[in-house]
Design a protein around this motif. Structure first.
Motif, short mmCIF file in Angstrom:
data_model
loop_
_atom_site.label_atom_id
_atom_site.label_comp_id
_atom_site.label_asym_id
_atom_site.label_seq_id
_atom_site.Cartn_x
_atom_site.Cartn_y
_atom_site.Cartn_z
N ASP A 68 0.84 -1.21 0.00
CA ASP A 68 0.00 0.00 0.00
C ASP A 68 0.87 1.25 0.00
OD1 ASP A 68 -2.29 -1.47 -0.02
OD2 ASP A 68 -2.67 -1.30 2.14
N GLY A 69 0.54 2.20 -0.85
CA GLY A 69 1.23 3.48 -0.88
C GLY A 69 2.44 3.53 -1.80
N GLU A 70 2.97 2.39 -2.21
CA GLU A 70 4.19 2.40 -3.03
C GLU A 70 3.95 3.00 -4.41
OE1 GLU A 70 7.10 -0.99 -1.13
OE2 GLU A 70 5.80 -1.65 -2.77
N VAL A 71 2.83 2.64 -5.03
CA VAL A 71 2.52 3.18 -6.36
C VAL A 71 2.30 4.69 -6.28
CG1 VAL A 71 0.92 3.12 -8.31
CG2 VAL A 71 1.54 0.99 -7.14
N ALA A 72 1.60 5.13 -5.23
CA ALA A 72 1.20 6.54 -5.12
C ALA A 72 2.38 7.49 -4.93
CB ALA A 72 0.23 6.71 -3.95
N ARG A 73 3.57 6.95 -4.62
CA ARG A 73 4.75 7.82 -4.56
C ARG A 73 5.20 8.26 -5.95
NH1 ARG A 73 7.85 3.70 -0.91
NH2 ARG A 73 6.47 3.77 0.89
N HIS A 74 4.71 7.57 -6.97
CA HIS A 74 5.19 7.81 -8.34
C HIS A 74 4.08 8.20 -9.32
CE1 HIS A 74 8.91 6.03 -6.84
NE2 HIS A 74 8.13 5.14 -6.27
N ILE A 75 2.90 7.62 -9.13
CA ILE A 75 1.73 7.92 -9.96
C ILE A 75 0.78 8.78 -9.12
CG2 ILE A 75 -0.27 6.94 -11.15
CD1 ILE A 75 2.11 5.91 -12.59
N PRO A 76 0.35 9.96 -9.55
CA PRO A 76 0.49 10.55 -10.89
C PRO A 76 1.69 11.49 -11.06
CG PRO A 76 -1.08 11.82 -9.63
CD PRO A 76 -0.60 10.72 -8.71
N TRP A 77 2.61 11.56 -10.08
CA TRP A 77 3.71 12.53 -10.16
C TRP A 77 4.43 12.46 -11.50
CZ3 TRP A 77 8.93 12.70 -11.07
CH2 TRP A 77 9.59 13.90 -10.74
N VAL A 78 4.70 11.24 -11.99
CA VAL A 78 5.48 11.08 -13.23
C VAL A 78 4.79 11.75 -14.42
CG1 VAL A 78 6.66 8.98 -12.47
CG2 VAL A 78 4.50 8.78 -13.76
N TRP A 79 3.45 11.82 -14.38
CA TRP A 79 2.72 12.40 -15.53
C TRP A 79 2.82 13.92 -15.56
CZ3 TRP A 79 3.39 8.48 -17.98
CH2 TRP A 79 2.93 7.23 -17.63
N GLY A 80 3.45 14.50 -14.55
CA GLY A 80 3.81 15.92 -14.63
C GLY A 80 5.11 16.15 -15.38
N LYS A 81 5.85 15.07 -15.60
CA LYS A 81 7.16 15.16 -16.28
C LYS A 81 7.13 14.58 -17.70
CE LYS A 81 9.60 16.90 -12.92
NZ LYS A 81 10.30 18.20 -13.08
N THR A 82 6.21 13.66 -17.96
CA THR A 82 6.14 13.02 -19.26
C THR A 82 4.69 12.61 -19.51
OG1 THR A 82 7.10 11.29 -20.68
CG2 THR A 82 6.67 10.69 -18.38
N THR A 83 4.41 12.14 -20.69
CA THR A 83 3.07 11.62 -21.00
C THR A 83 3.16 10.12 -21.19
OG1 THR A 83 3.43 11.82 -23.38
CG2 THR A 83 2.49 13.74 -22.24
N PRO A 84 2.05 9.39 -21.07
CA PRO A 84 2.10 7.96 -21.36
C PRO A 84 2.65 7.66 -22.76
CG PRO A 84 0.06 8.48 -20.23
CD PRO A 84 0.73 9.79 -20.53
N GLU A 85 2.27 8.49 -23.74
CA GLU A 85 2.74 8.26 -25.12
C GLU A 85 4.26 8.39 -25.20
OE1 GLU A 85 -1.41 9.16 -24.92
OE2 GLU A 85 0.27 10.39 -24.23
N GLU A 86 4.81 9.42 -24.57
CA GLU A 86 6.27 9.60 -24.59
C GLU A 86 6.96 8.49 -23.81
OE1 GLU A 86 9.45 13.23 -24.04
OE2 GLU A 86 7.94 13.02 -22.47
N ALA A 87 6.39 8.09 -22.68
CA ALA A 87 6.98 7.03 -21.87
C ALA A 87 7.03 5.71 -22.64
CB ALA A 87 6.20 6.85 -20.57
N ILE A 88 5.96 5.42 -23.41
CA ILE A 88 5.93 4.21 -24.23
C ILE A 88 7.04 4.25 -25.28
CG2 ILE A 88 4.58 3.06 -26.07
CD1 ILE A 88 2.07 3.86 -24.27
N ALA A 89 7.20 5.40 -25.95
CA ALA A 89 8.21 5.53 -27.00
C ALA A 89 9.62 5.42 -26.42
CB ALA A 89 8.03 6.86 -27.72
N VAL A 90 9.88 6.09 -25.30
CA VAL A 90 11.20 6.05 -24.67
C VAL A 90 11.53 4.64 -24.18
CG1 VAL A 90 12.49 6.83 -22.62
CG2 VAL A 90 11.28 8.49 -24.07
#
Length: 274
Positions: A68-90
């Motif tokens: 519990d809580g481990e995912v929430a340290r990163h999601i949605p924070w990461v979407w302020g730095k990149t988009t799902p589309e860019e993350a898929i391509a990278v």
């Protein structure tokens, strides 16, 4: 056609080192260049991207085995730095480059194209029902370049099996952290030494082990009871059964050819593992 369970399990062993180049340093560095803070930011951005900007609660449910809580340290924070589309391509670009580096001249061998084609046929043919992460990956374009296509196929097959494994765990009443404890014990390790859970607060991990002890799966010393071992083996067998339909599209000869073709590639990827 249906194939022997041993061959389905062998495919799991061969796909794993190819798909998991995604969790290597080279791919982490590509995510750090996007503004990620650490390995886990890159992990969650890359692996969750096929789900779109799903909230942490949904990613937690789909990934299944984080505390519990481990995912929430990163999601949605990461979407302020990149988009799902860019993350898929990278992720695809960096993973293909990492795989190419690990397997050396095998990357340019004529056999690799055939292996990538067979693996892709299987990878895009499995049922999506009840398999959310696999379904998200299936919605992506299949890469043209053979090494990238092989990595993508391996990732599809890995996540199809992973979603199937989660279904087997749910059916046997085994939660996410409990699954890690059972895996540790099946590898002959005590839970508190296992990498994926040793960071948890001692009391939290002890409570999980106590719960398994109360159900007769773990003994007084923190090892398997006979029932625990049988339950763990049954979950693995059910996982293989649920993963098997991915290979129904291949003939017996084609699956044999795929296994033989993957063996040197998987061995090279495993040998170079960082």
């Amino acid at each position: 056609m249906s194939h022997p369970q041993a061959e389905v399990h062998r495919m799991f062993e061969l796909v794993e080192p190819i798909a998991t180049v995604t969790f290597s340093n080279a791919v982490t560095e590509a995510f750090l260049a996007l503004g990620m803070r650490d390995y886990w930011d890159g992990y969650f951005a890359g692996r969750a991207a096929p789900l779109g900007q799903a909230p942490a609660e949904v990613v937690h449910a789909v990934f299944y085995n984080f505390a519990d809580g481990e995912v929430a340290r990163h999601i949605p924070w990461v979407w302020g730095k990149t988009t799902p589309e860019e993350a898929i391509a990278v992720r695809e670009r960096a993973s293909a480059a990492a795989l190419r580096q690990r397997i050396g001249q095998l990357a340019d061998s004529p056999g690799l194209v055939r292996v990538a084609d067979l693996a892709t046929r299987a990878a895009v043919s499995a049922p999506t029902e009840g398999r959310a992460l696999y379904a998200g990956l299936r919605a992506l374009d299949v890469p043209e370049e053979p090494v990238a296509r092989l990595w993508h196929a391996a990732t599809l097959l890995r996540e199809h099996r992973g979603d199937s494994h989660n279904a087997a765990l749910v059916a046997h009443g085994i939660g996410g952290t409990e699954a890690h404890v059972l895996l540790a014990l099946s590898l002959g390790m005590k839970a508190e030494k296992f990498g994926r859970v040793h960071h948890l607060p001692k009391a939290q991990l002890a409570a999980v082990v106590d719960g398994l002890r109360g159900r007769g799966l773990v003994d007084a010393d923190g090892g398997f009871t006979d029932t625990g071992r049988k339950t763990s083996e049954r979950i693995e067998a059910v996982t293989d059964e649920l993963a098997a339909p991915a290979y129904d599209v291949l003939s017996a000869d084609e699956l044999d050819e795929l296994i033989a073709g993957l063996e040197p590639i998987a061995a090279a990827a495993r040998a170079a593992d960082d």
